[in-house]
Enzyme design. Structure first.
Site: not given
Ligand code: CP
Ligand code: NVA
Length: 313
Positions: A107, A134, A137, A231, A272, A300
């Site tokens: 990530r 993502h 997701q 989101d 999400c 997930r």
């Molecule tokens: N939706 C998602 O990816 O959640 P986290 O940021 O908690 O991994």
């Molecule tokens: N758009 C959000 C998604 C988190 C899973 C972020 O990037 O923070």
């Protein structure tokens, strides 16, 4: 079967539609097997390295637990440890990690970091979110809808994303357009998804029979929706803009009014997570009868197990 040339999962756009369907069917089989008592240890002896530049609950825990269910293990590498691109180059970190683990899930902030990881690692690389997209997701969200609609085709269904044209929105547009869905992305002016992404998704939609529409009018956009998806308005890394975004995005809140504006008594609401309750979504909606957000979060685990088996198995 996953074709040999697919060694990484960086974007839904890179994965052919029939492979996405194979993975969805595999996720179904793995979920059913797990519910019937447990998964076979297909990934016994395999270790997934999980590199995080940002916080996570769902991604971190679902990948870790998914590896354990499949007989493997996962190593959590926090933002303080590897300091990808800071302590050493991304390329060096990728080369070193490749000698220790059987796969890398990362990530990152800059999308170029995940691309470089994939380029320099000799083991599969899975994108666990970047500033650009993502894909895990969106893939797992397709699985949730496939399950919700009793394992029927997703083609022709109307998916409406309301909010920021962000990482989650981009991956959803790619996923929905590949699956033949009719996707609308409704954002405030100035927060749209880039034209190049929309054009690419439109090319997928023209092959799958789907469509991709952009809008600035939430009430019009949600009319006839099968799914309303939202989101956060300020993503990780955009905290300094949060106050200004709260003002701009106010009319894009997913509240009872907007859900009713769909005119569909069975409309589904997805997010999400993590949610900023009272901002992009109200408590009433996220905890209400249309919401499938917690099943979505739980899936997930099941969706990503299929990705792990496809790439590490
Ligand atoms: N939706 C998602 O990816 O959640 P986290 O940021 O908690 O991994
Ligand atoms: N758009 C959000 C998604 C988190 C899973 C972020 O990037 O923070």
């Amino acid at each position: 079967m996953t074709p040999k040339h697919i060694t990484d999962f960086i974007s839904i756009a890179d994965i052919p539609r029939d492979v996405l369907w194979d993975w969805l069917r595999m996720a179904k089989a793995l979920k059913e097997e797990w519910q019937a008592g447990g998964n076979k240890p297909i990934l016994k002896g395999k270790i997934l390295g999980m590199v995080f530049q940002k916080p996570s609950l769902r991604t971190r825990v679902s990948f870790d637990v998914g590896m354990r269910h499949l007989g493997g293990e996962a190593l959590y590498l926090s933002p303080q440890e590897i300091r990808l691109g800071e302590r050493e180059t991304v390329a060096d970190a990728a080369a070193v990690l490749s000698g220790y683990v059987h796969g890398i899930m990362a990530r990152v902030f800059a999308h170029s970091d995940i691309l470089q990881l994939a380029e320099h690692a000799t083991v599969p690389v899975i994108n666990g979110l970047s500033d650009f997209n993502h894909p895990c997701q969106a893939f797992c969200d397709m699985f949730t809808l496939y399950e919700h609609w009793h394992w029927q085709d997703l083609a022709g269904r109307r998916l409406v994303f309301v909010g920021d044209g962000n990482n989650v929105a981009r991956s959803l547009v790619f996923a929905g357009s590949k699956m033949g869905m009719r996707v609308t992305v409704c954002t405030p002016p100035g927060y749209e998804i880039e034209d190049a992404v929309i054009e690419r998704a439109r090319a997928f939609a023209s092959e799958s029979g789907g469509e991709v529409v952009v809008s600035h009018d939430p009430r019009k956009a949600v009319r006839g929706a099968d799914v309303i998806y939202t989101d956060v308005w300020a993503s990780m890394g955009q905290e300094a803009e949060a106050e200004q975004r709260r003002r701009v995005f106010r009319p894009y809140q997913v509240n009872r009014d907007l859900v009713e504006a769909s005119g569909n008594p069975n409309v589904l609401v997805m997010h999400c997570l993590p949610a900023h309750r009272g901002e992009e979504i109200t408590d009433e909606v996220i905890d209400g009868p249309h919401s499938i957000v917690f099943r979505q979060a739980h899936n997930r685990l099941h969706g990503q197990k299929a990705i792990l088996v496809a790439l590490l198995g």
